[in-house]
Design a protein around this motif. Structure first.
Motif, PDB file in Angstrom:
ATOM      1  N   LEU A  22     -52.369 -75.365  47.640  1.00 42.86           N
ATOM      2  CA  LEU A  22     -52.332 -74.245  46.708  1.00 42.86           C
ATOM      3  C   LEU A  22     -53.582 -73.377  46.736  1.00 42.86           C
ATOM      4  O   LEU A  22     -53.521 -72.187  47.001  1.00 42.86           O
ATOM      5  CB  LEU A  22     -52.140 -74.756  45.271  1.00 42.86           C
ATOM      6  CG  LEU A  22     -50.840 -75.477  44.956  1.00 42.86           C
ATOM      7  CD1 LEU A  22     -50.860 -75.947  43.504  1.00 42.86           C
ATOM      8  CD2 LEU A  22     -49.653 -74.571  45.204  1.00 42.86           C
ATOM      9  N   HIS A  23     -54.729 -73.974  46.410  1.00 46.90           N
ATOM     10  CA  HIS A  23     -55.939 -73.159  46.278  1.00 46.90           C
ATOM     11  C   HIS A  23     -57.195 -74.032  46.286  1.00 46.90           C
ATOM     12  O   HIS A  23     -57.116 -75.252  46.160  1.00 46.90           O
ATOM     13  CB  HIS A  23     -55.907 -72.311  44.992  1.00 46.90           C
ATOM     14  CG  HIS A  23     -55.735 -73.101  43.726  1.00 46.90           C
ATOM     15  ND1 HIS A  23     -54.548 -73.119  43.016  1.00 46.90           N
ATOM     16  CD2 HIS A  23     -56.583 -73.896  43.027  1.00 46.90           C
ATOM     17  CE1 HIS A  23     -54.677 -73.880  41.937  1.00 46.90           C
ATOM     18  NE2 HIS A  23     -55.912 -74.367  41.928  1.00 46.90           N
ATOM     19  N   SER A  30     -47.628 -69.559  38.107  1.00 49.50           N
ATOM     20  CA  SER A  30     -48.396 -68.813  39.108  1.00 49.50           C
ATOM     21  C   SER A  30     -47.732 -67.516  39.554  1.00 49.50           C
ATOM     22  O   SER A  30     -48.167 -66.913  40.534  1.00 49.50           O
ATOM     23  CB  SER A  30     -48.656 -69.701  40.331  1.00 49.50           C
ATOM     24  OG  SER A  30     -47.434 -70.078  40.945  1.00 49.50           O
ATOM     25  N   ARG A  80     -44.794 -73.065  39.754  1.00 52.80           N
ATOM     26  CA  ARG A  80     -44.209 -71.846  40.332  1.00 52.80           C
ATOM     27  C   ARG A  80     -43.992 -70.789  39.246  1.00 52.80           C
ATOM     28  O   ARG A  80     -44.129 -69.594  39.498  1.00 52.80           O
ATOM     29  CB  ARG A  80     -42.900 -72.174  41.052  1.00 52.80           C
ATOM     30  CG  ARG A  80     -43.115 -72.880  42.387  1.00 52.80           C
ATOM     31  CD  ARG A  80     -41.805 -73.154  43.095  1.00 52.80           C
ATOM     32  NE  ARG A  80     -42.026 -73.895  44.331  1.00 52.80           N
ATOM     33  CZ  ARG A  80     -42.287 -73.349  45.519  1.00 52.80           C
ATOM     34  NH1 ARG A  80     -42.361 -72.035  45.633  1.00 52.80           N
ATOM     35  NH2 ARG A  80     -42.477 -74.096  46.589  1.00 52.80           N
ATOM     36  N   GLU A 124     -48.806 -66.798  45.315  1.00 53.08           N
ATOM     37  CA  GLU A 124     -49.236 -68.189  45.380  1.00 53.08           C
ATOM     38  C   GLU A 124     -48.138 -69.125  45.870  1.00 53.08           C
ATOM     39  O   GLU A 124     -48.429 -70.233  46.324  1.00 53.08           O
ATOM     40  CB  GLU A 124     -49.742 -68.645  44.008  1.00 53.08           C
ATOM     41  CG  GLU A 124     -51.035 -67.963  43.600  1.00 53.08           C
ATOM     42  CD  GLU A 124     -51.482 -68.346  42.194  1.00 53.08           C
ATOM     43  OE1 GLU A 124     -51.804 -69.534  41.972  1.00 53.08           O
ATOM     44  OE2 GLU A 124     -51.492 -67.458  41.315  1.00 53.08           O
ATOM     45  N   GLU A 125     -46.884 -68.695  45.787  1.00 50.18           N
ATOM     46  CA  GLU A 125     -45.796 -69.574  46.215  1.00 50.18           C
ATOM     47  C   GLU A 125     -45.799 -69.814  47.721  1.00 50.18           C
ATOM     48  O   GLU A 125     -45.279 -70.830  48.190  1.00 50.18           O
ATOM     49  CB  GLU A 125     -44.440 -69.010  45.782  1.00 50.18           C
ATOM     50  CG  GLU A 125     -44.081 -67.686  46.416  1.00 50.18           C
ATOM     51  CD  GLU A 125     -42.749 -67.150  45.942  1.00 50.18           C
ATOM     52  OE1 GLU A 125     -42.198 -66.269  46.632  1.00 50.18           O
ATOM     53  OE2 GLU A 125     -42.260 -67.607  44.896  1.00 50.18           O
ATOM     54  N   ASP A 133     -44.860 -79.039  40.802  1.00 54.31           N
ATOM     55  CA  ASP A 133     -44.528 -77.793  41.487  1.00 54.31           C
ATOM     56  C   ASP A 133     -43.591 -76.897  40.684  1.00 54.31           C
ATOM     57  O   ASP A 133     -43.744 -75.669  40.672  1.00 54.31           O
ATOM     58  CB  ASP A 133     -43.896 -78.119  42.850  1.00 54.31           C
ATOM     59  CG  ASP A 133     -43.825 -76.897  43.757  1.00 54.31           C
ATOM     60  OD1 ASP A 133     -44.727 -76.054  43.688  1.00 54.31           O
ATOM     61  OD2 ASP A 133     -42.868 -76.791  44.538  1.00 54.31           O
ATOM     62  N   ALA A 173     -49.574 -78.845  45.218  1.00 48.45           N
ATOM     63  CA  ALA A 173     -48.390 -78.994  44.379  1.00 48.45           C
ATOM     64  C   ALA A 173     -47.487 -80.070  44.970  1.00 48.45           C
ATOM     65  O   ALA A 173     -47.453 -80.278  46.190  1.00 48.45           O
ATOM     66  CB  ALA A 173     -47.632 -77.675  44.285  1.00 48.45           C
TER      67      ALA A 173
END
Length: 298
Positions: A7-8, A265, A262, A63-64, A258, A205
């Motif tokens: 994710l990040h 985000s 979703r 982000e997905e 997740d 996620a």
């Protein structure tokens, strides 16, 4: 574990204005969403701080399907001390290289078509001088480890990542949950990993029903759990469940459900405006300057 996805990475920032310039004008990323909080996060998303803070998500796309950066800003903290834990984030964008040169942002060529630059705070970014791909330009996050084999076992046997490449001579392993995601590169530095106050966090996620299993296997294997499974609320948005781990070298790892993430985000078309508004309203630099004081150094 193909259902798991990167994710990040979380960066603590002391100079929010200059940091925004780097991500928006140099790298060419977009502000995906921005949120302000009056008190610290239950899962220490902003570090060990209890006061007002903000979170800004920036990336090349939603982000997905893009790996992004989470920028956490603690009001009143002007700088953080870097350790040797974060080795860099690599992305492919000739436009970013061109932007850096045009804006006179410090840039060092370190290989064929490869440049190194730094975000405010000293975080290293490696820019591949090739056309930006239509998919996610972010290729990998590189972290230091003290025992490569031990780390490979943790990330693969316990967390389900596959080893994509391994270089015994350079003591480097490239890992990921799937080939089309941002990868995790582990590099053995032959010594202790120091996190200092700028320590970050990498987030992934997974289906919500896998979170208790992740927590259970860490308990069974006697690995560190920093935050047991907990629900995090964001006003007006989805409530997400997370569990926060630490690998053998103390790198913080967040797994989030997740399905709810979703929803949480989803890109906010007002994100850019909200960040600019928050920076304009933040008079903390002026307050400290008038009193001939400096912001706290974490």
């Amino acid at each position: 574990m193909a259902l798991r996805r990167a994710l990040h990475f979380v960066f603590k920032v002391g100079d929010r204005t200059r940091t925004a310039t780097f991500y928006r004008d140099v790298l060419g990323m977009k502000i995906l969403r921005h949120e302000e909080f009056e008190e610290g996060c239950k899962a220490t998303c902003n570090g060990p701080y209890d006061g007002k803070w903000s979170k800004t998500m920036v990336g090349f796309g939603p982000e997905e399907d893009h790996f992004v950066a989470e920028l956490t800003y603690n009001y009143g903290v002007g700088e953080y001390r870097l350790g040797n834990d974060f080795l860099g984030l690599t992305l492919q964008s000739s436009q970013a290289v061109s932007n850096a040169k045009r804006l006179n942002w410090p840039l060092t060529q370190v290989g064929d078509s490869l440049y190194m630059t730094e975000a405010p705070g000293g975080y290293r970014f490696f820019l591949i001088d090739k056309e930006q791909p239509s998919c996610d330009p972010v290729q990998k996050v590189s972290l230091a480890v003290s025992d490569l084999q031990r780390s490979i076992h943790y990330w693969s046997a316990l967390l389900g990542m596959k080893v994509i490449e391994k270089n015994e001579d350079k003591k480097i392993a490239l890992m990921g949950f799937s080939d089309n995601q941002c990868k995790l590169e582990l590099q053995d530095i032959g010594g202790d990993v120091e996190h200092a106050t700028a320590f970050g966090r990498i987030a992934f996620a997974c289906p919500r029903d896998q979170l208790p299993d992740i927590e259970a296997i860490m308990k069974k294997e006697k690995h560190k759990i920093l935050t047991p499974l907990v629900s995090l609320d964001t006003p007006g948005k989805a409530t997400v469940e997370v569990v926060i781990l630490a690998d053998p070298d103390g790198h913080e790892i967040c797994f989030v459900g997740d399905e709810a993430f979703r929803q949480l985000s989803a890109m906010d078309p007002q994100g850019n405006e909200l960040l600019d508004k928050a920076m304009a309203a933040d008079k903390s630099d002026e307050w400290f300057a008038k009193r001939n004081k400096q912001k706290a150094s974490a």
